[in-house]
Scaffold this motif. Structure first.
Motif, PDB file in Angstrom:
ATOM      1  N   THR A  60      48.841 -32.725 -58.387  1.00 38.48           N
ATOM      2  CA  THR A  60      49.394 -31.388 -58.240  1.00 38.48           C
ATOM      3  C   THR A  60      48.486 -30.570 -57.336  1.00 38.48           C
ATOM      4  O   THR A  60      47.273 -30.697 -57.400  1.00 38.48           O
ATOM      5  N   GLN A  61      49.084 -29.731 -56.514  1.00 40.10           N
ATOM      6  CA  GLN A  61      48.306 -28.824 -55.689  1.00 40.10           C
ATOM      7  C   GLN A  61      48.106 -27.506 -56.410  1.00 40.10           C
ATOM      8  O   GLN A  61      49.049 -26.942 -56.975  1.00 40.10           O
ATOM      9  N   TYR A  62      46.878 -27.015 -56.358  1.00 42.44           N
ATOM     10  CA  TYR A  62      46.535 -25.728 -56.949  1.00 42.44           C
ATOM     11  C   TYR A  62      46.165 -24.775 -55.819  1.00 42.44           C
ATOM     12  O   TYR A  62      45.393 -25.124 -54.936  1.00 42.44           O
ATOM     13  N   PHE A  63      46.697 -23.562 -55.924  1.00 42.34           N
ATOM     14  CA  PHE A  63      46.564 -22.617 -54.822  1.00 42.34           C
ATOM     15  C   PHE A  63      45.506 -21.553 -55.086  1.00 42.34           C
ATOM     16  O   PHE A  63      45.300 -21.123 -56.230  1.00 42.34           O
TER      17      PHE A  63
END
Lengths: 114, 112
Positions: free
Chosen positions: A102-105
């Motif tokens: 998952t990408q975390y911003f």
């Protein structure tokens, strides 16, 4: 908790200036990304990095360069800022390669070029 | 160009209703799908991820995936005004690296 921080929330620069946007993540993530987000165009990938000193062009790399000298830090550089680079810039990170990742911003930097 | 398509909305639903958000994608090899919520002026935050065909439930949120139809959806039950935001569908591209393609988002408005 994953934490991704960006050096500035708001930035105003003049045309032709060199601009540095910095991003730091504290989760030992391998992958880091720079996006810009514009109304009606969504999130567009500028550059990404899958390891220290490694970088790959995204969909819109023109006018930008990046640097990743340390694993936790990924910098976006506008060599000569132009008005069409006024945008919201978002950094993200993700961990080991895998389909569940998952990408975390970060919180984003709103850049205005005058 | 691998694409992710969403209706931009706005989608307006009354408080307490079910909101249904839809997304189609073009990359048949994709295995990972995500829904992010983005409030105005804020960065996207992950709501749900889904990797297998079928439904995945988390509280008031249900993600649905149909790989044969290349279709992902997000259902929000008992919608609340605080759910008013733009919802981004994201698809992890096949072929290595960890590149994600985002849709342009659907704006949801929950009317009190």
């Amino acid at each position: 908790d994953v934490k991704v921080t960006q050096s500035s929330r708001y930035l105003v620069k003049r045309t032709g200036e060199k601009v540095f946007l910095e991003c730091v993540q504290d989760m030992d993530h391998e992958n880091m990304f720079w996006y810009r987000q514009d109304p009606g165009l969504g999130l567009r990938l500028i550059y990404f990095s899958y390891d220290v000193k490694m970088k790959e062009k995204g969909d819109i790399p023109e006018g930008y360069s990046v640097s990743r000298e340390k694993k936790e830090r990924f910098s976006l550089i506008l060599e000569s800022a132009s008005t069409n680079q006024t945008s919201m810039y978002l950094c993200a990170s993700s961990g080991l390669a895998g389909i569940t990742d998952t990408q975390y911003f970060g919180p984003g930097t709103r850049l205005t070029v005058l | 160009q691998k694409e992710v398509e969403q209706n931009s909305g706005p989608l307006s639903v009354p408080e307490g209703a079910i909101a249904s958000l839809n997304c189609t994608y073009s990359d048949r090899g994709s295995q990972s799908f995500f829904w992010y919520r983005q409030y105005s002026g804020k960065s996207p935050e992950l709501i749900m991820s889904i990797y297998s065909n079928g439904d995945k439930e988390d509280g008031r949120f249900t993600a649905q995936l149909n790989k044969a139809s290349q279709y992902v959806s997000l259902l929000i039950r008992d919608s609340q005004p605080s759910d008013s935001a733009t919802y981004l569908c994201a698809v992890l591209q096949s072929g290595g690296y960890q590149k994600v393609t985002f849709g342009t988002g659907t704006k949801l408005q929950v009317i009190p």
